[in-house]
Design a protein around this motif. Structure first.
Motif, PDB file in Angstrom:
ATOM      1  N   TYR A  78     -18.814  -7.040  11.685  1.00  0.00           N
ATOM      2  CA  TYR A  78     -18.556  -6.789  10.268  1.00  0.00           C
ATOM      3  C   TYR A  78     -17.317  -7.555   9.790  1.00  0.00           C
ATOM      4  N   TYR A  79     -16.305  -7.639  10.639  1.00  0.00           N
ATOM      5  CA  TYR A  79     -15.116  -8.414  10.281  1.00  0.00           C
ATOM      6  C   TYR A  79     -15.458  -9.894  10.127  1.00  0.00           C
ATOM      7  N   VAL A  80     -16.260 -10.426  11.027  1.00  0.00           N
ATOM      8  CA  VAL A  80     -16.684 -11.826  10.943  1.00  0.00           C
ATOM      9  C   VAL A  80     -17.452 -12.049   9.640  1.00  0.00           C
ATOM     10  N   ALA A  81     -18.376 -11.152   9.333  1.00  0.00           N
ATOM     11  CA  ALA A  81     -19.156 -11.270   8.104  1.00  0.00           C
ATOM     12  C   ALA A  81     -18.252 -11.165   6.875  1.00  0.00           C
ATOM     13  N   GLY A  82     -17.258 -10.305   6.931  1.00  0.00           N
ATOM     14  CA  GLY A  82     -16.332 -10.155   5.810  1.00  0.00           C
ATOM     15  C   GLY A  82     -15.521 -11.412   5.563  1.00  0.00           C
ATOM     16  N   ALA A  83     -15.113 -12.076   6.637  1.00  0.00           N
ATOM     17  CA  ALA A  83     -14.368 -13.328   6.487  1.00  0.00           C
ATOM     18  C   ALA A  83     -15.239 -14.376   5.811  1.00  0.00           C
ATOM     19  N   ARG A  84     -16.491 -14.473   6.227  1.00  0.00           N
ATOM     20  CA  ARG A  84     -17.411 -15.440   5.618  1.00  0.00           C
ATOM     21  C   ARG A  84     -17.704 -15.056   4.162  1.00  0.00           C
ATOM     22  N   ASP A  85     -17.811 -13.768   3.899  1.00  0.00           N
ATOM     23  CA  ASP A  85     -18.068 -13.289   2.550  1.00  0.00           C
ATOM     24  C   ASP A  85     -16.920 -13.658   1.610  1.00  0.00           C
ATOM     25  N   PHE A  86     -15.704 -13.621   2.110  1.00  0.00           N
ATOM     26  CA  PHE A  86     -14.553 -13.987   1.292  1.00  0.00           C
ATOM     27  C   PHE A  86     -14.631 -15.457   0.871  1.00  0.00           C
ATOM     28  N   ILE A  87     -14.963 -16.337   1.801  1.00  0.00           N
ATOM     29  CA  ILE A  87     -15.102 -17.759   1.471  1.00  0.00           C
ATOM     30  C   ILE A  87     -16.250 -17.960   0.486  1.00  0.00           C
ATOM     31  N   ASP A  88     -17.357 -17.241   0.662  1.00  0.00           N
ATOM     32  CA  ASP A  88     -18.470 -17.325  -0.288  1.00  0.00           C
ATOM     33  C   ASP A  88     -18.018 -16.921  -1.693  1.00  0.00           C
ATOM     34  N   PHE A  89     -17.174 -15.893  -1.770  1.00  0.00           N
ATOM     35  CA  PHE A  89     -16.657 -15.436  -3.054  1.00  0.00           C
ATOM     36  C   PHE A  89     -15.808 -16.516  -3.726  1.00  0.00           C
ATOM     37  N   ILE A  90     -14.961 -17.169  -2.955  1.00  0.00           N
ATOM     38  CA  ILE A  90     -14.115 -18.243  -3.492  1.00  0.00           C
ATOM     39  C   ILE A  90     -14.991 -19.394  -3.982  1.00  0.00           C
ATOM     40  N   GLU A  91     -15.994 -19.765  -3.181  1.00  0.00           N
ATOM     41  CA  GLU A  91     -16.894 -20.846  -3.569  1.00  0.00           C
ATOM     42  C   GLU A  91     -17.710 -20.476  -4.801  1.00  0.00           C
ATOM     43  N   LYS A  92     -18.066 -19.207  -4.930  1.00  0.00           N
ATOM     44  CA  LYS A  92     -18.808 -18.746  -6.111  1.00  0.00           C
ATOM     45  C   LYS A  92     -17.977 -18.918  -7.372  1.00  0.00           C
ATOM     46  N   ASN A  93     -16.695 -18.634  -7.283  1.00  0.00           N
ATOM     47  CA  ASN A  93     -15.826 -18.803  -8.441  1.00  0.00           C
ATOM     48  C   ASN A  93     -15.705 -20.266  -8.850  1.00  0.00           C
ATOM     49  N   GLU A  94     -15.675 -21.157  -7.871  1.00  0.00           N
ATOM     50  CA  GLU A  94     -15.686 -22.587  -8.190  1.00  0.00           C
ATOM     51  C   GLU A  94     -16.998 -22.976  -8.873  1.00  0.00           C
ATOM     52  N   TYR A  95     -18.084 -22.447  -8.377  1.00  0.00           N
ATOM     53  CA  TYR A  95     -19.406 -22.737  -8.942  1.00  0.00           C
ATOM     54  C   TYR A  95     -19.511 -22.236 -10.382  1.00  0.00           C
ATOM     55  N   LEU A  96     -18.976 -21.054 -10.657  1.00  0.00           N
ATOM     56  CA  LEU A  96     -19.045 -20.499 -12.006  1.00  0.00           C
ATOM     57  C   LEU A  96     -18.342 -21.406 -13.015  1.00  0.00           C
ATOM     58  N   VAL A  97     -17.234 -22.022 -12.608  1.00  0.00           N
ATOM     59  CA  VAL A  97     -16.543 -22.952 -13.500  1.00  0.00           C
ATOM     60  C   VAL A  97     -17.447 -24.139 -13.811  1.00  0.00           C
ATOM     61  N   LYS A  98     -18.100 -24.670 -12.793  1.00  0.00           N
ATOM     62  CA  LYS A  98     -18.998 -25.804 -13.007  1.00  0.00           C
ATOM     63  C   LYS A  98     -20.134 -25.429 -13.937  1.00  0.00           C
ATOM     64  N   MET A  99     -20.680 -24.230 -13.753  1.00  0.00           N
ATOM     65  CA  MET A  99     -21.764 -23.775 -14.634  1.00  0.00           C
ATOM     66  C   MET A  99     -21.267 -23.580 -16.065  1.00  0.00           C
ATOM     67  N   ALA A 100     -20.085 -23.024 -16.221  1.00  0.00           N
ATOM     68  CA  ALA A 100     -19.529 -22.808 -17.565  1.00  0.00           C
ATOM     69  C   ALA A 100     -19.317 -24.146 -18.264  1.00  0.00           C
ATOM     70  N   ASN A 101     -18.808 -25.123 -17.533  1.00  0.00           N
ATOM     71  CA  ASN A 101     -18.594 -26.446 -18.127  1.00  0.00           C
ATOM     72  C   ASN A 101     -19.909 -27.108 -18.503  1.00  0.00           C
ATOM     73  N   LYS A 102     -20.893 -26.951 -17.627  1.00  0.00           N
ATOM     74  CA  LYS A 102     -22.214 -27.548 -17.892  1.00  0.00           C
ATOM     75  C   LYS A 102     -22.870 -26.912 -19.116  1.00  0.00           C
ATOM     76  N   LYS A 103     -22.780 -25.587 -19.224  1.00  0.00           N
ATOM     77  CA  LYS A 103     -23.378 -24.887 -20.370  1.00  0.00           C
ATOM     78  C   LYS A 103     -22.623 -25.187 -21.654  1.00  0.00           C
ATOM     79  N   ALA A 104     -21.328 -25.442 -21.562  1.00  0.00           N
ATOM     80  CA  ALA A 104     -20.550 -25.765 -22.741  1.00  0.00           C
ATOM     81  C   ALA A 104     -20.913 -27.152 -23.290  1.00  0.00           C
ATOM     82  N   GLU A 105     -21.302 -28.050 -22.392  1.00  0.00           N
ATOM     83  CA  GLU A 105     -21.672 -29.408 -22.794  1.00  0.00           C
ATOM     84  C   GLU A 105     -23.028 -29.448 -23.481  1.00  0.00           C
ATOM     85  N   THR A 106     -23.914 -28.514 -23.148  1.00  0.00           N
ATOM     86  CA  THR A 106     -25.266 -28.553 -23.724  1.00  0.00           C
ATOM     87  C   THR A 106     -25.391 -27.716 -24.976  1.00  0.00           C
TER      88      THR A 106
END
Length: 106
Positions: A78-106
């Motif tokens: 569970y600790y190993v999975a939690g560590a990976r989940d944290f990185i996924d969360f950080i990457e998701k936040n980066e992705y949301l910015v890209k999506m927001a920028n893309k939607k703002a352009e269209t």
């Protein structure tokens, strides 16, 4: 530890969701997406964070390997999975910015 929870209410109010990237979302929510995404990008590029996070992952993996019974293995997994989940969360936040920028352009 005290500094991590010092402004917990302010941090709680900075949570974002994928729906905050929609065109209909308020400007303040879109700005918050950008702010959180930039923080996530800086965190992933930070060498000290990378060092400490990877040392933590190696420590957890060692604990997993040294587990004596199944209950310890499951708990450490569970600790190993939690560590990976944290990185996924950080990457998701980066992705949301890209999506927001893309939607703002269209």
């Amino acid at each position: 530890m005290k500094s991590l929870v010092l402004n917990i209410r302010a941090y709680f109010n900075k949570r974002t969701r994928a729906t905050d990237t929609h065109k209909e979302a308020s400007a303040s929510r879109k700005a918050l997406i950008m702010e959180n995404g930039e923080s996530a990008s800086r965190l992933l590029r930070n060498e000290d964070f990378a060092l400490m996070f990877n040392l933590y992952r190696f420590h957890i993996l060692e604990r997993l390997e040294e587990s004596e019974d199944d209950s310890q293995r499951i708990g450490n997994a569970y600790y190993v999975a939690g560590a990976r989940d944290f990185i996924d969360f950080i990457e998701k936040n980066e992705y949301l910015v890209k999506m927001a920028n893309k939607k703002a352009e269209t």
